[in-house]
Write a protein that holds these residues in place. Sequence first.
Motif, short mmCIF file in Angstrom:
data_model
loop_
_atom_site.label_atom_id
_atom_site.label_comp_id
_atom_site.label_asym_id
_atom_site.label_seq_id
_atom_site.Cartn_x
_atom_site.Cartn_y
_atom_site.Cartn_z
N GLU A 60 1.51 20.73 -6.29
CA GLU A 60 2.39 20.26 -4.93
C GLU A 60 2.00 19.77 -3.95
N SER A 61 2.15 18.08 -3.85
CA SER A 61 2.26 17.33 -3.38
C SER A 61 2.98 17.14 -1.86
N ILE A 62 2.73 16.04 -0.66
CA ILE A 62 3.38 15.21 0.09
C ILE A 62 3.00 14.24 0.53
N GLU A 63 3.62 13.19 0.87
CA GLU A 63 3.24 12.12 0.78
C GLU A 63 3.60 11.91 2.32
N ILE A 64 2.56 10.95 3.03
CA ILE A 64 2.73 10.14 4.18
C ILE A 64 3.00 8.45 4.61
N GLU A 65 3.66 7.97 4.46
CA GLU A 65 4.13 6.83 4.75
C GLU A 65 4.44 6.39 6.01
N ILE A 66 3.19 5.40 6.64
CA ILE A 66 3.51 4.81 7.93
C ILE A 66 3.78 3.78 7.99
N LYS A 67 4.75 3.14 8.82
CA LYS A 67 5.66 1.41 8.47
C LYS A 67 5.40 1.19 10.21
N VAL A 68 5.29 -0.16 9.88
CA VAL A 68 4.82 0.03 11.57
C VAL A 68 5.07 -1.46 11.79
#
Length: 139
Positions: A60-68
């Motif tokens: 299984e996985s997780i995704e990290i998304e960073i919006k600046v």
Amino acid sequence: MKYCYKVPCKKEKLKEIRCFVKEVLDKHGLSEVEVSTLVLAIDEVCANLMIHSHGCNPKESIEIEIKVDKGKGLEFNIIDNAEIFDINDYQEPSIEDIIKKQRKGGIGLILVKRIMDDIQIISDKKKHVCRLVKKIHIN
């Protein structure tokens, strides 16, 4: 600007997540204290998801998304498909209770709630998003 990073749910990958978040934040002129504080919060949420929601299952996985956004600050989206835990429903134990009961955990989510300005849980049938917002000046 948007940055994305996806990792399998293995505790060993938490270091990579911390490095990813730090690298992104360092590009945008935040102080060392601000970077360290935000890395701590993201690490805590990701560790809880990996350990408690995914059972450290590397399939299984997780995704990290960073919006600046220079006008609004930072938005961190932690995306996965595990059973959702709404951090907003978490009832903080008192520090005295944690010490008295000699609990090893219980402080991480307290820190996340104090570090971030807004926490949202967004869910549909395919994925869950823990959105953490920090209103901060960005260069």
